[in-house]
Write an enzyme that holds these catalytic residues in place. Sequence first.
Site, mmCIF file in Angstrom:
data_model
loop_
_atom_site.group_PDB
_atom_site.id
_atom_site.type_symbol
_atom_site.label_atom_id
_atom_site.label_comp_id
_atom_site.label_asym_id
_atom_site.label_seq_id
_atom_site.Cartn_x
_atom_site.Cartn_y
_atom_site.Cartn_z
ATOM 1 N N TYR A 80 3.796 -25.936 5.173
ATOM 2 C CA TYR A 80 4.652 -25.067 4.353
ATOM 3 C C TYR A 80 4.014 -24.870 2.985
ATOM 4 C CZ TYR A 80 8.966 -23.195 2.354
ATOM 5 O OH TYR A 80 9.900 -22.384 1.771
ATOM 6 N N PHE A 132 2.956 7.194 -1.071
ATOM 7 C CA PHE A 132 3.156 6.760 0.299
ATOM 8 C C PHE A 132 4.655 6.509 0.450
ATOM 9 C CE2 PHE A 132 3.415 3.478 3.627
ATOM 10 C CZ PHE A 132 2.874 4.230 4.666
ATOM 11 N N THR A 133 5.204 6.667 1.652
ATOM 12 C CA THR A 133 6.670 6.605 1.825
ATOM 13 C C THR A 133 7.282 5.370 1.157
ATOM 14 O OG1 THR A 133 6.215 5.655 3.995
ATOM 15 C CG2 THR A 133 6.840 7.970 3.943
ATOM 16 N N ASP A 223 -3.664 0.457 -4.668
ATOM 17 C CA ASP A 223 -3.166 0.179 -3.315
ATOM 18 C C ASP A 223 -4.388 0.198 -2.399
ATOM 19 O OD1 ASP A 223 -2.194 0.208 -0.742
ATOM 20 O OD2 ASP A 223 -0.588 1.660 -1.131
ATOM 21 N N LYS A 266 -3.391 -3.265 7.781
ATOM 22 C CA LYS A 266 -4.538 -2.348 7.844
ATOM 23 C C LYS A 266 -5.784 -3.057 7.319
ATOM 24 C CE LYS A 266 -0.888 0.706 7.309
ATOM 25 N NZ LYS A 266 0.026 1.235 6.319
ATOM 26 N N ARG A 389 4.321 13.978 10.424
ATOM 27 C CA ARG A 389 4.208 13.793 8.979
ATOM 28 C C ARG A 389 4.441 15.157 8.338
ATOM 29 N NH1 ARG A 389 4.155 8.217 7.465
ATOM 30 N NH2 ARG A 389 6.229 8.896 7.986
ATOM 31 N N PHE A 456 13.165 9.827 9.620
ATOM 32 C CA PHE A 456 12.100 10.044 10.607
ATOM 33 C C PHE A 456 11.904 8.841 11.519
ATOM 34 C CE2 PHE A 456 8.847 7.354 8.712
ATOM 35 C CZ PHE A 456 9.233 7.285 7.381
HETATM 36 C C1 LIG Z 1 0.934 1.019 5.351
HETATM 37 C C2 LIG Z 1 0.808 1.251 3.917
HETATM 38 C C3 LIG Z 1 1.643 0.621 2.996
HETATM 39 C C4 LIG Z 1 2.785 -0.276 3.439
HETATM 40 O O1 LIG Z 1 2.326 -1.371 4.127
HETATM 41 P P1 LIG Z 1 3.213 -2.087 5.288
HETATM 42 O O2 LIG Z 1 2.390 -3.267 5.670
HETATM 43 O O3 LIG Z 1 3.373 -1.088 6.381
HETATM 44 O O4 LIG Z 1 4.497 -2.461 4.675
HETATM 45 C C5 LIG Z 1 1.432 0.867 1.653
HETATM 46 N N1 LIG Z 1 0.463 1.690 1.245
HETATM 47 C C6 LIG Z 1 -0.368 2.326 2.100
HETATM 48 C C7 LIG Z 1 -1.423 3.223 1.586
HETATM 49 C C8 LIG Z 1 -0.222 2.126 3.458
HETATM 50 O O5 LIG Z 1 -1.038 2.788 4.304
#
Ligand SMILES: *Cc1c(COP(=O)(O)O)cnc(C)c1O
Length: 483
Positions: A80, A132-133, A223, A266, A389, A456
């Site tokens: 932990y 980004f969303t 990001d 990613k 999208r 969506f």
């Molecule tokens: C996917 C993504 C996020 C959010 O990440 P999650 O792991 O899906 O919460 C933020 N910024 C970008 C550019 C992304 O592609």
Amino acid sequence: MSKVTFFRGQQLPLEMHKVRIIQKLTLLPVEQRLEAIRAAGHNTFLLQNADVFLDMLTDSGVNAMSQEQQAAMFRADDAYAGSATYTRLYDKLVEVFGMEYFLPAHQGRAAENILGQVLVRPDTAVAMNYHFTTSKQHVVVHGAEVLELIHPDGLKVTSDHPFKGNMDTDALRAVIAERGAEGLSFVRMEAGTNLIGGQPFSLDNLTEVSQICHEHDIPLVLDASLLADNLYFMKIRDPRCVDLEIPAIVKAMADLCDIIYFSARKLGFGRGGGICIRDEAMYKRMRGFVPMFEGFLTYGGMSVREMEAITVGLDETLDFDMINQGPQFIAYMVNELDRRGVPVITPPGGLGAHVDAMRFLDHVDQRQYPAAALASAVFLASGVRGMERGTMSEARDINTGVEPLAHMELVRLALPRRVFTLSQVNYAIDRIDWLYQNRHLVGGMRWVEEPEILRFFYGRLEPIGDWTTRLVEQFRADFGDSL
Ligand SMILES: *Cc1c(COP(=O)(O)O)cnc(C)c1O
């Protein structure tokens, strides 16, 4: 440099790995695909993966791991607090980005939650190259506004601009002059801009943005979720980067920023996320939110196995042979679609091929969700699952009921990294080509069930008229008894 083979005059991307673990796929007959998409409310998010042939929904958490990653997962230290696994991840992040502090989070949006809680002040703005969303939601929820200062070419569907993800630095200067530095909570640069086709920014652009931010004491946040693709394009297109090794490019980028956060679904071919921070005081302001929302400071909601995989995956991100496969496959797919007249975003970016539904279905009114219609039609034609999208991914104003129309109507066909073979990509190209020849059969969509928030993801639609049935009939007529 970039590895490609030449085959009868055509450039083919060459995989620098071999496949040693496989997952069997099923390709349903077109009639069953019709049943599946109906059951899913014509929303590809609601399809069962077992009904999907090639899952091109996203690159999130579905990238193939290497044998080194899988091997590392076995030595995970399940503690932990103070896990050796965490220390290995922390050390790797310091080596890669050179920032002293790190906060783990269970995925990218969890990192955005912490940034939002600490950095976003009400009635200010956050300037971004593009939103980004989830990153937008975590700004808006704190009463601030998102300003998108993307370079004008970024929103042109077809362009030969090598860095469509650049921020318009004149616009940034103008915003600061107008609102004052205190009017901006922070500036966010997104590597490999997700929603506009995985397009990169250049090192010069990041340098200029950084100079402006630091002149005015505004924190610069990177990001880095799609960093791998941005790095690939910098290495092959950016005069400042072509002679640099990948780790040196990452270091040069990191040195310009105050905070770097990422989705490790990613970046690093795993599942998780986190925030790298240069400044100790900033780290201390953010730290309390990790045990509150994520988990203790040495795991932040991630499993130790995933942390081990990410540590190795970060090393692989610095290996040009590992990060070039995605963008090279995408370039192949985009160029082949383009050659057949299918409207796509150019130049090819990272993440996937982006089909322009506005031109593909220029007979469908934008209020009838051409991108949603095309995503359903692509599934019917091929069993390939893409993602809408476009306007369906926008949010209706809760007070006025007014629905904003999206800048672009896209169907994204993501290529998860290291997952698909070239014949699978060729299959997708061929079916989309067939669909394009029969595009006049495709009609619009309307809501059956429209959720108020993030509609969506789980909203349900139906076709206007019986065009899905007619498309299936045409498929049968053209393909005989083939699937
Ligand atoms: C996917 C993504 C996020 C959010 O990440 P999650 O792991 O899906 O919460 C933020 N910024 C970008 C550019 C992304 O592609």
